[in-house]
Scaffold this motif. Sequence first.
Motif, PDB file in Angstrom:
ATOM      1  N   ASP A 286       0.829  -1.202   0.000  1.00  0.00           N
ATOM      2  CA  ASP A 286       0.000   0.000   0.000  1.00  0.00           C
ATOM      3  C   ASP A 286       0.868   1.258   0.000  1.00  0.00           C
ATOM      4  O   ASP A 286       0.467   2.301  -0.519  1.00  0.00           O
ATOM      5  CB  ASP A 286      -0.919   0.006   1.218  1.00  0.00           C
ATOM      6  CG  ASP A 286      -1.967  -1.096   1.162  1.00  0.00           C
ATOM      7  OD1 ASP A 286      -2.472  -1.365   0.059  1.00  0.00           O
ATOM      8  OD2 ASP A 286      -2.275  -1.684   2.203  1.00  0.00           O
TER       9      ASP A 286
ATOM     10  N   LYS B 267      -6.556   5.413   1.996  1.00  0.00           N
ATOM     11  CA  LYS B 267      -7.131   4.263   1.312  1.00  0.00           C
ATOM     12  C   LYS B 267      -6.636   2.963   1.939  1.00  0.00           C
ATOM     13  O   LYS B 267      -7.403   2.001   2.083  1.00  0.00           O
ATOM     14  CB  LYS B 267      -6.778   4.311  -0.174  1.00  0.00           C
ATOM     15  CG  LYS B 267      -7.484   5.426  -0.930  1.00  0.00           C
ATOM     16  CD  LYS B 267      -7.043   5.479  -2.389  1.00  0.00           C
ATOM     17  CE  LYS B 267      -7.760   6.608  -3.127  1.00  0.00           C
ATOM     18  NZ  LYS B 267      -7.294   6.722  -4.542  1.00  0.00           N
TER      19      LYS B 267
ATOM     20  N   LYS C  70      -8.972   0.111   3.933  1.00  0.00           N
ATOM     21  CA  LYS C  70      -8.935  -1.309   3.595  1.00  0.00           C
ATOM     22  C   LYS C  70      -8.677  -2.160   4.840  1.00  0.00           C
ATOM     23  O   LYS C  70      -9.278  -3.230   5.016  1.00  0.00           O
ATOM     24  CB  LYS C  70      -7.855  -1.569   2.538  1.00  0.00           C
ATOM     25  CG  LYS C  70      -7.837  -2.997   2.024  1.00  0.00           C
ATOM     26  CD  LYS C  70      -6.989  -3.131   0.771  1.00  0.00           C
ATOM     27  CE  LYS C  70      -5.523  -2.918   1.048  1.00  0.00           C
ATOM     28  NZ  LYS C  70      -4.688  -3.193  -0.149  1.00  0.00           N
TER      29      LYS C  70
ATOM     30  N   GLU D 117     -11.886  -2.394   6.874  1.00  0.00           N
ATOM     31  CA  GLU D 117     -12.841  -3.334   6.288  1.00  0.00           C
ATOM     32  C   GLU D 117     -12.468  -4.762   6.637  1.00  0.00           C
ATOM     33  O   GLU D 117     -13.356  -5.605   6.873  1.00  0.00           O
ATOM     34  CB  GLU D 117     -12.895  -3.148   4.762  1.00  0.00           C
ATOM     35  CG  GLU D 117     -13.504  -1.823   4.314  1.00  0.00           C
ATOM     36  CD  GLU D 117     -14.878  -1.580   4.915  1.00  0.00           C
ATOM     37  OE1 GLU D 117     -15.698  -2.526   4.908  1.00  0.00           O
ATOM     38  OE2 GLU D 117     -15.139  -0.457   5.398  1.00  0.00           O
TER      39      GLU D 117
END
Length: 241
Positions: free
Chosen positions: A53, A158, A162, A165
């Motif tokens: 990431d 972002k 993630k 989630e």
Amino acid sequence: MKLRLFAAGLALLGQTALITTPAAFAQDAGSQTPPAAQDEPSLARQAIEWSQDRLAELDASIAILEQDAARLQGEAKAKANVTLRTLRERRDAYRAKADGAVAGAKSWTDAQVAEARRSLDENWTAFQTARDDYLDAAQADLATRRAILEAELEARQKAWQKSIEQLKTDTAKLAADQRAAIDARIAALNAQIDGAKDRAARLQNASAEAWETTKKSYADAQQLFLDTYASIRNSIEDAKK
């Protein structure tokens, strides 16, 4: 310069050596701690996953600096292009190291995972140092520095989302009486991200002094996120026992 994108801090310093293969990778796995159970990744292995990431942040920084270099001329432009080439090389080397670490982490020992994480962190810092060297050498204005911070923040956000989630997915597998407290903590973690968004939004009109304060505030928020994530992850793993 139009400010878009999002950030991690501009103050990371460190060694500028290119990525080298960690010696621990070549050690006999039989002499080390066996790999952790793979039902739930350890936090160290999660850090390896996050390394990919981070590439979005490196790409975002380079894109902004390429725009900045376009305004330069003569010797200044030549020096900027040399630094940009170095940054691209570091980015590409980091990508290769991150891809290799993610591919191997499931079969590596804990010691190998820890060494991979250390190597990735060192070379991440090396990129940040080279980037700051560019900003200083090119006498980049505040707008350019803000744009980089915002670009990195957007990419980091972002990655955070993630991770949240995934926490929600793992929590959903727990018994109802175990989920309630953890769900509340995940909601609070999500609120931390919203707070970081608000601080980033204030960057556009901030003075140089206020911008430095906002940047430091985000660095603190980033550490808080990591600490809170680790705590929630541990709670989920404990609840499964």
